[in-house]
Design a protein around this motif. Structure first.
Motif, PDB file in Angstrom:
ATOM      1  N   TYR A   1      25.341 -61.961 -57.278  1.00 36.39           N
ATOM      2  CA  TYR A   1      25.396 -60.385 -57.428  1.00 36.39           C
ATOM      3  C   TYR A   1      24.260 -59.767 -56.538  1.00 36.39           C
ATOM      4  N   TYR A   2      24.987 -58.411 -56.362  1.00 38.86           N
ATOM      5  CA  TYR A   2      23.884 -57.588 -55.656  1.00 38.86           C
ATOM      6  C   TYR A   2      23.314 -56.279 -56.309  1.00 38.86           C
ATOM      7  N   TRP A   3      22.116 -56.195 -55.739  1.00 38.88           N
ATOM      8  CA  TRP A   3      21.449 -54.816 -56.282  1.00 38.88           C
ATOM      9  C   TRP A   3      21.085 -53.909 -55.361  1.00 38.88           C
ATOM     10  N   LEU A   4      21.749 -52.678 -55.330  1.00 32.29           N
ATOM     11  CA  LEU A   4      21.328 -51.766 -54.324  1.00 32.29           C
ATOM     12  C   LEU A   4      19.799 -51.267 -54.370  1.00 32.29           C
ATOM     13  N   THR A   5      19.121 -51.341 -53.203  1.00 35.09           N
ATOM     14  CA  THR A   5      17.706 -51.022 -53.262  1.00 35.09           C
ATOM     15  C   THR A   5      17.814 -50.175 -51.768  1.00 35.09           C
ATOM     16  N   GLY A   6      16.574 -49.380 -51.519  1.00 35.64           N
ATOM     17  CA  GLY A   6      16.474 -48.732 -50.289  1.00 35.64           C
ATOM     18  C   GLY A   6      15.392 -47.825 -50.087  1.00 35.64           C
ATOM     19  N   GLU A   7      15.046 -47.486 -48.858  1.00 38.03           N
ATOM     20  CA  GLU A   7      13.935 -46.522 -48.908  1.00 38.03           C
ATOM     21  C   GLU A   7      14.355 -45.216 -48.311  1.00 38.03           C
ATOM     22  N   PHE A   8      13.883 -44.142 -48.617  1.00 39.29           N
ATOM     23  CA  PHE A   8      14.212 -42.791 -48.328  1.00 39.29           C
ATOM     24  C   PHE A   8      13.367 -42.539 -46.920  1.00 39.29           C
ATOM     25  N   VAL A   9      14.119 -42.202 -45.788  1.00 39.16           N
ATOM     26  CA  VAL A   9      13.711 -41.969 -44.444  1.00 39.16           C
ATOM     27  C   VAL A   9      14.056 -40.652 -44.043  1.00 39.16           C
ATOM     28  N   ASN A  10      13.010 -39.831 -43.586  1.00 43.79           N
ATOM     29  CA  ASN A  10      13.322 -38.440 -43.076  1.00 43.79           C
ATOM     30  C   ASN A  10      13.145 -38.571 -41.399  1.00 43.79           C
ATOM     31  N   PHE A  11      14.243 -38.266 -41.045  1.00 38.17           N
ATOM     32  CA  PHE A  11      14.365 -38.278 -39.288  1.00 38.17           C
ATOM     33  C   PHE A  11      14.144 -36.878 -38.919  1.00 38.17           C
ATOM     34  N   ASP A  12      14.025 -35.802 -39.808  1.00 35.63           N
ATOM     35  CA  ASP A  12      13.927 -34.413 -39.561  1.00 35.63           C
ATOM     36  C   ASP A  12      12.508 -34.004 -39.524  1.00 35.63           C
TER      37      ASP A  12
END
Length: 262
Positions: free
Chosen positions: A212-223
């Motif tokens: 099974y898969y668990w969504l993760t991530g890092e918030f990145v600001n390109f602006d």
């Protein structure tokens, strides 16, 4: 309802959210606008974060009166935040409310989050139906979040919405830093930042050995702009972004009309 009766009744403020009717944020939103009009709450019976503009079409919807917020006319809905707005207008109010307020969401809804947010989609549905609306979020995921400052600014914004003649499709995305009132510098009217989550899916196995898969991530600001919602929040301002549901890229439309032979 006749116009005279509507005027006598005063403004109707529809309140909803995506964190469910049991979330502390919706109670804080009700408290923020107390006395500004007749408050009616229609909210999901369970958390619906990340539902976006989903509607229920495959099974029946149910409404049930709720007494979870003392002294307030409130209902739970088995559907999505957008379902809540649709049912509130058609089956509970039997008219369009004067304004619709969604929130207070636990967690940020700045930048690209507006696309996924059930909080903002509820407000957007109201705006589509010509009901001036606003979605409110605080940069604090805790159920013990301090809404003191948020309530102060929500009352100001709601008051302006009720007393200022604005476009009937008005839609505001408002985010609050997790700060006490004395540390917030005020409101910045901003544009939406170009920022997104760089996502990753953690792969794991359940007790039966299946993946099974668990969504993760890092918030990145390109602006790097100083006129964005991300900048305002990082610098201790409340961010207010006027949003629209017309997704047409008009500049590109002109270019395609002149350059493509179709």
């Amino acid at each position: 309802m006749a116009n005279e009766e509507m005027e006598k009744e005063g403004p109707i403020i529809l309140i909803t959210n995506d964190d469910s009717i049991a979330a502390p944020g919706i109670k804080a939103l009700v408290e923020a606008v107390e006395g500004l009009g007749r408050v009616v709450v229609v909210a999901p019976d369970k958390p619906q974060s990340g539902m976006g503009h989903a509607i229920t079409i495959g099974h029946p919807l149910r409404l049930q009166k709720s007494f979870i917020i003392p002294g307030v006319e409130a209902y739970t809905c088995t559907g999505t935040p957008v379902d809540c707005v649709k049912l509130a207008v058609d089956k509970i109010l039997h008219r369009k409310p004067d304004i619709c307020l969604s929130g207070i969401n636990h967690g940020a809804n700045h930048s690209i989050n507006v696309i996924y947010s059930g909080t903002m989609s509820a407000a957007m549905e109201a705006a589509i139906e010509s009901i001036p609306s606003a979605g409110f979020s605080i940069l604090d995921y805790s159920m013990e979040a301090d809404f003191t400052a948020a309530k102060i600014y929500i009352r100001k914004i709601a008051g302006m919405m009720l007393t200022t003649k604005l476009d009937k499709h008005l839609l505001l995305n408002v985010n609050f830093p997790a700060l006490p009132p004395d540390l917030i510098k005020g409101i910045k009217i901003c544009r939406q930042a170009y920022a997104k989550y760089e996502e990753d899916f953690l792969e794991r196995k359940d007790p039966h050995g299946k993946d099974y898969y668990w969504l993760t991530g890092e918030f990145v600001n390109f602006d790097e702009g100083t006129d964005t919602d991300v900048w305002a929040l990082a610098n201790d301002y409340v961010s207010l972004v006027p949003v629209q549901f017309d997704l047409t890229n008009y500049e590109l439309k002109k270019k395609l009309e002149s350059s493509w032979s179709l």
